[in-house]
Design an enzyme around this catalytic site. Structure first.
Site, PDB file in Angstrom:
ATOM      1  N   ASN A 282      18.467   5.668  10.010  1.00 10.21           N
ATOM      2  CA  ASN A 282      18.188   4.972  11.269  1.00 10.21           C
ATOM      3  C   ASN A 282      17.733   6.028  12.271  1.00 10.21           C
ATOM      4  O   ASN A 282      18.549   6.805  12.764  1.00 10.21           O
ATOM      5  CB  ASN A 282      19.478   4.269  11.730  1.00 10.21           C
ATOM      6  CG  ASN A 282      19.361   3.671  13.117  1.00 10.21           C
ATOM      7  OD1 ASN A 282      18.277   3.598  13.690  1.00 10.21           O
ATOM      8  ND2 ASN A 282      20.493   3.244  13.663  1.00 10.21           N
ATOM      9  N   TRP A 283      16.450   6.048  12.533  1.00 13.13           N
ATOM     10  CA  TRP A 283      15.893   7.102  13.400  1.00 13.13           C
ATOM     11  C   TRP A 283      16.143   6.833  14.887  1.00 13.13           C
ATOM     12  O   TRP A 283      15.814   7.658  15.729  1.00 13.13           O
ATOM     13  CB  TRP A 283      14.388   7.265  13.141  1.00 13.13           C
ATOM     14  CG  TRP A 283      14.056   7.733  11.753  1.00 13.13           C
ATOM     15  CD1 TRP A 283      14.936   7.978  10.726  1.00 13.13           C
ATOM     16  CD2 TRP A 283      12.752   8.018  11.216  1.00 13.13           C
ATOM     17  NE1 TRP A 283      14.258   8.394   9.603  1.00 13.13           N
ATOM     18  CE2 TRP A 283      12.907   8.428   9.876  1.00 13.13           C
ATOM     19  CE3 TRP A 283      11.451   7.962  11.745  1.00 13.13           C
ATOM     20  CZ2 TRP A 283      11.829   8.783   9.062  1.00 13.13           C
ATOM     21  CZ3 TRP A 283      10.376   8.302  10.940  1.00 13.13           C
ATOM     22  CH2 TRP A 283      10.566   8.712   9.607  1.00 13.13           C
ATOM     23  N   LYS A 284      16.669   5.668  15.201  1.00 15.34           N
ATOM     24  CA  LYS A 284      16.972   5.286  16.591  1.00 15.34           C
ATOM     25  C   LYS A 284      15.751   5.539  17.485  1.00 15.34           C
ATOM     26  O   LYS A 284      14.628   5.371  17.023  1.00 15.34           O
ATOM     27  CB  LYS A 284      18.223   6.029  17.083  1.00 15.34           C
ATOM     28  CG  LYS A 284      19.408   5.798  16.135  1.00 15.34           C
ATOM     29  CD  LYS A 284      20.736   6.238  16.682  1.00 15.34           C
ATOM     30  CE  LYS A 284      21.822   5.951  15.660  1.00 15.34           C
ATOM     31  NZ  LYS A 284      23.151   6.324  16.118  1.00 15.34           N
TER      32      LYS A 284
ATOM     33  N   HIS B 295      23.527  -3.405  15.252  1.00 18.44           N
ATOM     34  CA  HIS B 295      24.025  -2.026  15.383  1.00 18.44           C
ATOM     35  C   HIS B 295      24.912  -1.937  16.626  1.00 18.44           C
ATOM     36  O   HIS B 295      24.642  -2.595  17.634  1.00 18.44           O
ATOM     37  CB  HIS B 295      22.839  -1.056  15.487  1.00 18.44           C
ATOM     38  CG  HIS B 295      23.272   0.369  15.397  1.00 18.44           C
ATOM     39  ND1 HIS B 295      23.790   1.043  16.474  1.00 18.44           N
ATOM     40  CD2 HIS B 295      23.308   1.237  14.355  1.00 18.44           C
ATOM     41  CE1 HIS B 295      24.118   2.278  16.086  1.00 18.44           C
ATOM     42  NE2 HIS B 295      23.833   2.410  14.810  1.00 18.44           N
TER      43      HIS B 295
ATOM     44  N   GLU C 292      25.100   0.129  18.907  1.00 15.83           N
ATOM     45  CA  GLU C 292      24.389   0.480  20.152  1.00 15.83           C
ATOM     46  C   GLU C 292      23.720  -0.749  20.745  1.00 15.83           C
ATOM     47  O   GLU C 292      23.595  -0.872  21.968  1.00 15.83           O
ATOM     48  CB  GLU C 292      23.374   1.605  19.876  1.00 15.83           C
ATOM     49  CG  GLU C 292      24.094   2.940  19.696  1.00 15.83           C
ATOM     50  CD  GLU C 292      23.422   3.917  18.763  1.00 15.83           C
ATOM     51  OE1 GLU C 292      22.229   3.766  18.466  1.00 15.83           O
ATOM     52  OE2 GLU C 292      24.116   4.854  18.305  1.00 15.83           O
TER      53      GLU C 292
ATOM     54  N   GLU D 151      30.493   0.602  10.301  1.00 10.64           N
ATOM     55  CA  GLU D 151      30.259   1.752  11.166  1.00 10.64           C
ATOM     56  C   GLU D 151      31.299   1.784  12.283  1.00 10.64           C
ATOM     57  O   GLU D 151      31.128   1.113  13.308  1.00 10.64           O
ATOM     58  CB  GLU D 151      28.856   1.655  11.791  1.00 10.64           C
ATOM     59  CG  GLU D 151      27.750   1.700  10.780  1.00 10.64           C
ATOM     60  CD  GLU D 151      26.484   2.302  11.384  1.00 10.64           C
ATOM     61  OE1 GLU D 151      25.974   3.260  10.802  1.00 10.64           O
ATOM     62  OE2 GLU D 151      26.039   1.837  12.436  1.00 10.64           O
TER      63      GLU D 151
ATOM     64  N   GLY E 166      27.568   9.392  15.863  1.00  7.42           N
ATOM     65  CA  GLY E 166      26.978  10.427  16.709  1.00  7.42           C
ATOM     66  C   GLY E 166      27.988  11.369  17.324  1.00  7.42           C
ATOM     67  O   GLY E 166      27.671  12.138  18.229  1.00  7.42           O
TER      68      GLY E 166
ATOM     69  N   SER F 139      28.332   9.660  11.379  1.00  5.32           N
ATOM     70  CA  SER F 139      28.371  11.106  11.123  1.00  5.32           C
ATOM     71  C   SER F 139      28.351  11.468   9.629  1.00  5.32           C
ATOM     72  O   SER F 139      29.050  12.382   9.202  1.00  5.32           O
ATOM     73  CB  SER F 139      29.577  11.746  11.818  1.00  5.32           C
ATOM     74  OG  SER F 139      29.479  11.565  13.218  1.00  5.32           O
TER      75      SER F 139
ATOM     76  N   GLY G 289      22.374   8.254  10.924  1.00  8.88           N
ATOM     77  CA  GLY G 289      21.634   8.426  12.170  1.00  8.88           C
ATOM     78  C   GLY G 289      21.124   9.848  12.283  1.00  8.88           C
ATOM     79  O   GLY G 289      20.109  10.229  11.696  1.00  8.88           O
ATOM     80  N   GLY G 290      21.872  10.665  13.003  1.00 10.53           N
ATOM     81  CA  GLY G 290      21.449  12.042  13.320  1.00 10.53           C
ATOM     82  C   GLY G 290      20.916  12.838  12.140  1.00 10.53           C
ATOM     83  O   GLY G 290      19.853  13.471  12.232  1.00 10.53           O
TER      84      GLY G 290
HETATM   85  P1  PGA Z   1      25.193   8.992  13.093  1.00 11.31           P
HETATM   86  O1  PGA Z   1      24.712   7.482  13.362  1.00 11.31           O
HETATM   87  O2  PGA Z   1      24.930   9.261  11.639  1.00 11.31           O
HETATM   88  O3  PGA Z   1      24.362   9.820  14.001  1.00 11.31           O
HETATM   89  O4  PGA Z   1      26.652   9.037  13.410  1.00 11.31           O
HETATM   90  C1  PGA Z   1      24.964   6.473  12.445  1.00 11.31           C
HETATM   91  C2  PGA Z   1      24.401   5.172  12.943  1.00 11.31           C
HETATM   92  O5  PGA Z   1      24.404   4.930  14.152  1.00 11.31           O
HETATM   93  O6  PGA Z   1      23.915   4.339  12.137  1.00 11.31           O
END
Ligand code: PGA
Length: 256
Positions: A9-11, A97, A99, A169, A175, A215, A236-237
């Protein structure tokens, strides 16, 4: 056996040229991987979907989007529909998600509408569920997870349930560098499978893939994947760099 699925997920990262570089890098790094062994999904921002779709043609990776609207078209300024995602070649879409829930008012109800629309367009939805820190600390993890799973999957038939992917999640792990321990993730994911078994049946629950997200890094991917109810990762990251995302995929393979 459930086939592992790792999604990046490149956000809100990667301009078009940066997205092209990352997708090409991953293609070079991962070309030997047999798509029979693992599903790999890249979810760039909307603006880079076209270019990444082109790079992924004839590759062992699939295209995903990060969100969608439930209507096909209409006066919904700023929104993108499942119809458009299908048109651009997306196969997957992330829905609900944390967020989106936290910053953009996403609710179980909108998740459920989007899920139905995604299925209508034959997109594979990745439905995100999970508790925040305060909820975990007040022992509400199971209640929240149940609420997200049951609310998101309202009126979804057993046949359609088989087409979805769930991502557990825990918000406190996203993050933050604070990964859930493999046993914390396993406990919640086993619980999700129990909810699915009660709601549908055991066979269906055993067939649905459940990812862990929060993470995930090259260093912890294998130990998470060893857990019986963890079928993949939503990253994500660490999905923003070729080396780390490729390493997560390689480290996740063959550990079961
Ligand atoms: P992260 O994000 O790997 O940066 O913790 C995961 C996500 O939001 O899907």
């Amino acid at each position: 056996m459930r086939k592992p699925i790792i999604a990046g997920n490149w956000k809100m990262y990667k301009t078009i040229s940066q997205a092209i570089e990352l997708a090409n890098g991953l293609k070079r790094e991962l070309y030997k991987i047999d798509p029979q062994d693992i599903d790999i999904v890249l979810c760039p921002p909307f603006t880079a979907l076209t270019e990444v779709a082109e790079i992924l043609t004839d590759s062992n990776m699939s295209l995903g989007a990060q969100d969608m609207h439930w209507e096909d078209e209409g006066a919904f300024t700023g929104e993108i529909s499942g119809l458009f995602l299908k048109d651009i070649g997306a196969k997957y879409v992330i829905i609900g998600h944390s967020e989106r829930r936290q910053f953009f008012g996403e609710t179980n109800e909108t998740v459920n509408k989007k899920l139905k629309a995604a299925l209508k367009h034959e997109l594979t939805p990745i439905i995100c569920v999970g508790e925040n820190l305060a909820e975990r600390e007040s022992n509400k993890t199971f209640a929240i997870v149940r609420n997200h799973v049951e609310g998101g999957l309202k009126d979804i038939s057993q046949q359609d349930a088989l087409k979805i992917i769930i991502a557990y999640e825990p918000v406190w792990a996203i993050g933050t560098g604070k990964t859930a321990t493999p046993s914390q993730a396993q406990e919640a994911q086993k619980f999700i499978r129990e909810i699915l078994a009660k709601r549908y049946n055991n066979e269906t629950a055993q067939a649905i893939r459940i990812q862990y997200g929060g993470s995930v890094k090259p260093e912890n991917a294998a130990e998470l994947m060893k857990e019986p109810d963890i079928d993949g990762a939503l990253v994500g990251g660490a999905s923003l760099k070729t080396e780390s995302f490729a390493a997560i995929i390689k480290n996740s393979m063959g550990v079961k």
